[in-house]
Design a protein around this motif. Structure first.
Motif, PDB file in Angstrom:
ATOM      1  N   PHE A 236       2.022  -2.058  -0.495  1.00 29.13           N
ATOM      2  CA  PHE A 236       1.864  -1.911   0.789  1.00 29.13           C
ATOM      3  C   PHE A 236       2.273  -3.017   1.655  1.00 29.13           C
ATOM      4  CE2 PHE A 236      -0.419  -1.538   4.984  1.00 29.13           C
ATOM      5  CZ  PHE A 236      -0.031  -0.467   5.487  1.00 29.13           C
TER       6      PHE A 236
ATOM      7  N   TRP B 291       7.895   0.812  10.688  1.00 35.18           N
ATOM      8  CA  TRP B 291       7.063   2.288  11.141  1.00 35.18           C
ATOM      9  C   TRP B 291       6.049   2.837  10.024  1.00 35.18           C
ATOM     10  CZ3 TRP B 291       6.371   2.992  16.023  1.00 35.18           C
ATOM     11  CH2 TRP B 291       7.253   2.336  16.900  1.00 35.18           C
ATOM     12  N   ALA B 292       6.394   2.383   8.624  1.00 35.04           N
ATOM     13  CA  ALA B 292       5.727   2.928   7.693  1.00 35.04           C
ATOM     14  C   ALA B 292       4.264   2.024   7.882  1.00 35.04           C
ATOM     15  CB  ALA B 292       6.158   2.422   6.344  1.00 35.04           C
TER      16      ALA B 292
ATOM     17  N   VAL C  66       2.377   3.113  10.973  1.00 34.39           N
ATOM     18  CA  VAL C  66       1.399   4.404  10.424  1.00 34.39           C
ATOM     19  C   VAL C  66       0.337   4.046   9.722  1.00 34.39           C
ATOM     20  CG1 VAL C  66       1.609   6.797   9.156  1.00 34.39           C
ATOM     21  CG2 VAL C  66       3.263   6.061  11.037  1.00 34.39           C
ATOM     22  N   GLY C  67       0.573   3.175   8.476  1.00 30.59           N
ATOM     23  CA  GLY C  67      -0.259   3.054   7.665  1.00 30.59           C
ATOM     24  C   GLY C  67      -1.624   2.138   8.339  1.00 30.59           C
TER      25      GLY C  67
ATOM     26  N   ILE D 181      -4.261   3.989  10.438  1.00 22.62           N
ATOM     27  CA  ILE D 181      -5.392   4.514   9.632  1.00 22.62           C
ATOM     28  C   ILE D 181      -6.576   3.812   9.527  1.00 22.62           C
ATOM     29  CG2 ILE D 181      -6.018   5.730   7.597  1.00 22.62           C
ATOM     30  CD1 ILE D 181      -3.209   6.650   6.989  1.00 22.62           C
ATOM     31  N   ALA D 182      -6.279   2.385   9.411  1.00 20.87           N
ATOM     32  CA  ALA D 182      -7.589   1.535   9.218  1.00 20.87           C
ATOM     33  C   ALA D 182      -8.199   1.613  10.483  1.00 20.87           C
ATOM     34  CB  ALA D 182      -7.060   0.137   8.797  1.00 20.87           C
TER      35      ALA D 182
ATOM     36  N   TYR E  81      -9.015   3.939  12.572  1.00 21.58           N
ATOM     37  CA  TYR E  81      -9.826   5.134  12.937  1.00 21.58           C
ATOM     38  C   TYR E  81     -11.259   4.703  12.422  1.00 21.58           C
ATOM     39  CZ  TYR E  81      -5.514   7.617  13.810  1.00 21.58           C
ATOM     40  OH  TYR E  81      -4.423   7.861  14.132  1.00 21.58           O
ATOM     41  N   ALA E  82     -11.690   3.658  11.814  1.00 15.42           N
ATOM     42  CA  ALA E  82     -12.791   3.612  11.429  1.00 15.42           C
ATOM     43  C   ALA E  82     -13.735   3.413  12.529  1.00 15.42           C
ATOM     44  CB  ALA E  82     -12.904   2.419  10.342  1.00 15.42           C
ATOM     45  N   PRO E  83     -15.087   3.886  12.641  1.00 15.84           N
ATOM     46  CA  PRO E  83     -16.090   3.488  13.806  1.00 15.84           C
ATOM     47  C   PRO E  83     -16.257   2.472  13.723  1.00 15.84           C
ATOM     48  CG  PRO E  83     -16.955   4.465  11.834  1.00 15.84           C
ATOM     49  CD  PRO E  83     -15.651   4.503  11.486  1.00 15.84           C
TER      50      PRO E  83
ATOM     51  N   ALA F 102       7.947   8.942  11.221  1.00 15.80           N
ATOM     52  CA  ALA F 102       7.381   7.632  10.904  1.00 15.80           C
ATOM     53  C   ALA F 102       6.489   7.837   9.777  1.00 15.80           C
ATOM     54  CB  ALA F 102       6.695   7.010  12.134  1.00 15.80           C
ATOM     55  N   LYS F 103       6.767   7.548   8.610  1.00 17.37           N
ATOM     56  CA  LYS F 103       5.926   7.994   7.451  1.00 17.37           C
ATOM     57  C   LYS F 103       5.395   6.637   6.506  1.00 17.37           C
ATOM     58  CE  LYS F 103       7.599  12.532   5.854  1.00 17.37           C
ATOM     59  NZ  LYS F 103       8.223  13.139   4.813  1.00 17.37           N
ATOM     60  N   ALA F 104       4.208   6.836   6.302  1.00 14.94           N
ATOM     61  CA  ALA F 104       3.414   5.833   5.521  1.00 14.94           C
ATOM     62  C   ALA F 104       4.196   5.669   4.136  1.00 14.94           C
ATOM     63  CB  ALA F 104       2.197   6.014   5.343  1.00 14.94           C
ATOM     64  N   PRO F 105       4.039   4.793   3.153  1.00 20.00           N
ATOM     65  CA  PRO F 105       4.660   4.544   1.874  1.00 20.00           C
ATOM     66  C   PRO F 105       4.178   5.864   1.156  1.00 20.00           C
ATOM     67  CG  PRO F 105       3.829   2.520   2.430  1.00 20.00           C
ATOM     68  CD  PRO F 105       3.521   3.421   3.682  1.00 20.00           C
TER      69      PRO F 105
ATOM     70  N   TYR G  40       2.559   6.606  -1.431  1.00 20.69           N
ATOM     71  CA  TYR G  40       1.204   6.683  -1.827  1.00 20.69           C
ATOM     72  C   TYR G  40       0.093   6.995  -0.885  1.00 20.69           C
ATOM     73  CZ  TYR G  40       2.515   1.827  -1.396  1.00 20.69           C
ATOM     74  OH  TYR G  40       2.933   0.804  -0.833  1.00 20.69           O
TER      75      TYR G  40
ATOM     76  N   LEU H 195      -4.463  13.663   7.676  1.00 22.10           N
ATOM     77  CA  LEU H 195      -4.706  13.666   9.094  1.00 22.10           C
ATOM     78  C   LEU H 195      -4.101  14.498  10.156  1.00 22.10           C
ATOM     79  CD1 LEU H 195      -3.440   9.550   9.320  1.00 22.10           C
ATOM     80  CD2 LEU H 195      -6.019  10.523  10.254  1.00 22.10           C
TER      81      LEU H 195
ATOM     82  N   PRO I 294      -9.283  12.179  12.436  1.00 21.97           N
ATOM     83  CA  PRO I 294      -8.733  10.815  11.960  1.00 21.97           C
ATOM     84  C   PRO I 294     -10.099  10.217  11.226  1.00 21.97           C
ATOM     85  CG  PRO I 294      -8.123  10.869  14.068  1.00 21.97           C
ATOM     86  CD  PRO I 294      -8.648  12.049  13.835  1.00 21.97           C
ATOM     87  N   LEU I 295     -11.331  10.178  11.934  1.00 17.97           N
ATOM     88  CA  LEU I 295     -12.287   9.644  11.102  1.00 17.97           C
ATOM     89  C   LEU I 295     -12.619  10.259   9.863  1.00 17.97           C
ATOM     90  CD1 LEU I 295     -14.703   7.575  11.566  1.00 17.97           C
ATOM     91  CD2 LEU I 295     -15.977   9.584  12.609  1.00 17.97           C
TER      92      LEU I 295
ATOM     93  N   ILE J 144     -10.808   7.803   7.222  1.00 18.18           N
ATOM     94  CA  ILE J 144     -11.890   6.968   6.731  1.00 18.18           C
ATOM     95  C   ILE J 144     -12.848   7.449   5.613  1.00 18.18           C
ATOM     96  CG2 ILE J 144     -13.774   5.270   7.472  1.00 18.18           C
ATOM     97  CD1 ILE J 144     -10.962   4.533   8.597  1.00 18.18           C
TER      98      ILE J 144
END
Lengths: 247, 252
Positions: free
Chosen positions: A159, A172-173, A176-177, A180-181, A183-185, B82-85, B87, B95, B100-101, B105
């Motif tokens: 990554f 952009w990857a 986006v990736g 995601i992190a 979103y954690a509360p 826009a795509k993640a890698p 994996y 999602l 999202p939570l 997570i």
């Protein structure tokens, strides 16, 4: 070992040879054992391994393949480091230089990228193999845990490397990736900011990803891999069923 | 060479003495030494051959396929899609279907915790090193895989066609439509095979085989869906009808 390639005793008994190897030519059980136990690289192997554990249909060699791909990645990665500059102004031009004017540059980059994808795949398949053969059972529980950590390191290494070309695809990857992190509360935005060194993917993110990619993660992986392989040896090699008589 | 001579060399210049008898058993104890081969040179040769084979495959592939390099990064122009890698693209697909939570997570965290916990939940020593442990284990793995390969695409396609988020937009709060309901659906998908296993008195190893297989196949299906079926706007398209000539392979 055939007699014809065996060097003369004058050489293998000489003071210089003995200072290197501390054992004779490995054509007998004792010297073969000493080849493994007195050599730092081979010492991750046991002196003898179970015949069954070598069956291709048992392990598919996936762990060894992962190590091989890691070595290919280190080799090609170091070559790329001679030209790559982790700066948002210079990274992309450096990629162009590597691909267009460095001899074998495009090829080296291809090797690095495809090996990276293959390594993620090999590590996941290795875990799948270990799970379905029940090779995590005692006394190997902790080595499974080390393996899960190695899987996470592998994903992290891939990554962080993904951002380095600094093109639209990587930018952009990673956006986006890393979202995601976020979103954690409670800790989400802090974790994301720690990873990126700011609110957005920029120079601070690039230098953090670069440092993680070329220094921290590879070092952690070498340490974890050493523990992983050493424990395989300590636990008597791969988990094979010795009670089962040839299927 | 005579096997006995190889295992118990006659002249090693050493003497052996029985020092102490210990209770308990090591992994190789009582298994007989004749089932082993020397690492030197056999294992090292195999590893050497494997090294040549793996590097040859990567070598040839690198001659044929170039690593992609897009236009220079531009924070002002969003790549579409826009795509993640690859994996992480399974997570990105997840999602689309829930809060999202939950997807970003809770799902990955519980996946990692599940993986870490496996050897501590299933700690029976029997039949370590046997594929699927038993014939029954193999059947459970196959049935779990088939079950997941049917259920998960149905879930993805149904939720894509009749999105819970849109259906319940005005009738339920977000945490119900995108949190509670999808979580209940996932729990139900997991509970069905587990109930069957419980009724057939499965042991822990068999329960682990079922859970691992369902998780693995679900991860594969979500990754494939996110990678091959998602086009511009991360909307779902059949792979043969991607708009704007978008080819997901180009982003590898």
């Amino acid at each position: 070992m055939s007699e014809s390639i065996k060097p003369s005793r004058k050489i293998t008994d000489s003071r210089i040879w003995r200072s290197f190897f501390r054992h004779g030519w490995p054509d007998n059980p004792l010297d073969r054992s000493l080849t493994m136990t007195s050599n730092v690289f081979f010492h991750l192997h046991p002196v003898k391994v179970s015949r069954k554990s070598l069956a291709w249909s048992y392990s598919f060699g996936l762990g060894v393949i992962s190590v091989i791909l890691f070595l290919v990645l280190v080799f090609t990665g170091v070559l790329l480091m001679f030209y790559y500059v982790p700066s948002i102004e210079r990274a992309y031009p450096a990629m162009n230089t590597i691909q267009l004017s460095v001899p074998m540059g495009q090829f080296t980059r291809n090797m690095h990228r495809w090996s990276a994808h293959l390594m993620v795949l090999a590590v996941v398949l290795h875990m799948v193999r270990v799970f379905y053969t029940g090779a995590y059972k005692p006394p190997r529980e902790f080595n499974w845990v080390v393996g899960v950590v190695l899987l996470l390191f592998t994903l992290g290494a891939s990554f962080t490397g993904y951002l380095l070309p600094w093109d639209q695809l990587s930018y952009w990857a990673i956006t986006v990736g890393s979202n995601i992190a976020g979103y954690a509360p409670v800790v989400g935005s802090t974790v994301r900011e720690m990873l990126l060194g700011g609110q957005e993917v920029g120079q601070d993110a690039l230098i953090r990803f670069y440092t993680l990619h070329i220094a921290l993660l590879p070092v952690l992986m070498v340490v974890a891999m050493s523990v992983h392989l050493w424990r395989v040896r300590k636990d008597g090699g791969l988990a094979v069923n010795h009670n089962e008589h040839n299927g | 060479m005579n096997t006995t001579d190889e295992v118990f060399p006659k002249q090693t210049g050493k003497s052996y003495a029985l020092v102490e008898l210990m209770p308990g058993s090591g992994p190789m104890v009582g298994k007989g030494p004749e089932d082993t081969v020397f690492s030197f040179p056999i294992v090292l040769l195999i590893e050497g051959i494997l090294f040549l084979g793996v590097t040859l495959v990567v070598f040839i592939f690198s001659l044929v396929k170039q690593a992609p390099l897009d236009a220079i990064a531009n924070p002002l122009i969003t790549a579409d899609p826009a795509k993640a890698p690859w994996y992480f693209v399974g997570l990105q697909e997840l999602l689309e279907h829930m809060h999202p939570l939950l997807a970003g997570i809770l799902a990955p965290t519980s996946l990692i915790l599940f993986l870490l916990a496996i050897p501590y939940i299933d700690h029976a020593r029997e039949n370590a090193g046997v594929w699927f442990t038993s014939v029954r284990g193999r059947r459970i793995a196959i049935l779990s895989a088939v079950y997941t390969v049917i259920v998960m695409p149905v879930f993805i396609l149904l939720d894509n066609a009749y999105s819970l988020r849109e259906l319940l937009r005005n009738s339920a709060p977000v945490w119900v439509a995108q949190g509670l309901l999808p979580a209940l659906i996932i729990a139900l998908i997991l509970m069905i095979p587990l109930t069957v296993l419980r009724m057939s008195k499965a042991n822990r190893r068999e329960v682990m085989i079922c859970l691992f297989t369902v998780t693995l196949m679900a991860a594969i299906i979500f990754t494939l869906s996110g990678f091959f079926l998602r086009g511009p706007g991360f909307k779902m398209y059949p792979p043969w009808a991607m708009p704007n000539n978008y080819n997901p392979i180009d982003g590898l």
